[in-house]
Design an enzyme around this catalytic site. Sequence first.
Site, PDB file in Angstrom:
ATOM      1  N   CYS A  33       0.974  -1.118  -0.061  1.00  0.00           N
ATOM      2  CA  CYS A  33      -0.018  -0.078   0.034  1.00  0.00           C
ATOM      3  C   CYS A  33       0.733   1.319   0.017  1.00  0.00           C
ATOM      4  O   CYS A  33       0.171   2.418  -0.210  1.00  0.00           O
ATOM      5  CB  CYS A  33      -0.940  -0.105   1.226  1.00  0.00           C
ATOM      6  SG  CYS A  33      -0.134  -0.156   2.653  1.00  0.00           S
ATOM      7  N   CYS A 102      -0.735  -5.251   7.221  1.00  0.00           N
ATOM      8  CA  CYS A 102      -0.371  -3.861   7.882  1.00  0.00           C
ATOM      9  C   CYS A 102       0.637  -4.302   9.071  1.00  0.00           C
ATOM     10  O   CYS A 102       1.260  -3.533   9.544  1.00  0.00           O
ATOM     11  CB  CYS A 102      -1.599  -3.238   8.512  1.00  0.00           C
ATOM     12  SG  CYS A 102      -3.077  -3.052   7.048  1.00  0.00           S
TER      13      CYS A 102
HETATM   14 FE1  FES Z   1      -0.998   0.118   4.522  1.00  0.00          FE
HETATM   15 FE2  FES Z   1      -2.663  -0.835   6.246  1.00  0.00          FE
HETATM   16  S1  FES Z   1      -2.979  -0.565   4.398  1.00  0.00           S
HETATM   17  S2  FES Z   1      -0.307  -0.662   6.471  1.00  0.00           S
END
Ligand code: FES
Length: 125
Positions: A33, A102
């Site tokens: 992400c 995450c």
């Molecule tokens: Fe990036 Fe959770 S969506 S660390």
Amino acid sequence: MYSKEVMDHFMNPRNVGEMPDADGVGVEGNPVCGDVMKLFIKVDGDRIVDAKFQTFGCGAAIAVSSMITEMVKGKTLDEALQISKEKVAEALGGLPPQKMHCSNLGADALKKAIEDYRQKAGSKN
Ligand code: FES
């Protein structure tokens, strides 16, 4: 869908901020992400006596960061290295499956901070 522990650490994150006199710093980015976490540790002997974090990331990443800074305090470096992403997620009462990536951020930033400390300590001797 988030546990009450996740919500608590997200709403009231512990140990947020910079540590200018940190003994070790670890930075980890999440390739999934693009979120980034920076973890600071203060070490006395071989024990982590303080930890702080700065995270640019989602709510789960903030909760993971907050929880991991609480978990490492008082642990030896070797004990802290045993803290896996699964253990952090477990301490948070679980993370939704699509948010498990995450928790990588926290565990990997911690490993890097410990490596950084060990490298610096080694180069002093
Ligand atoms: Fe990036 Fe959770 S969506 S660390």
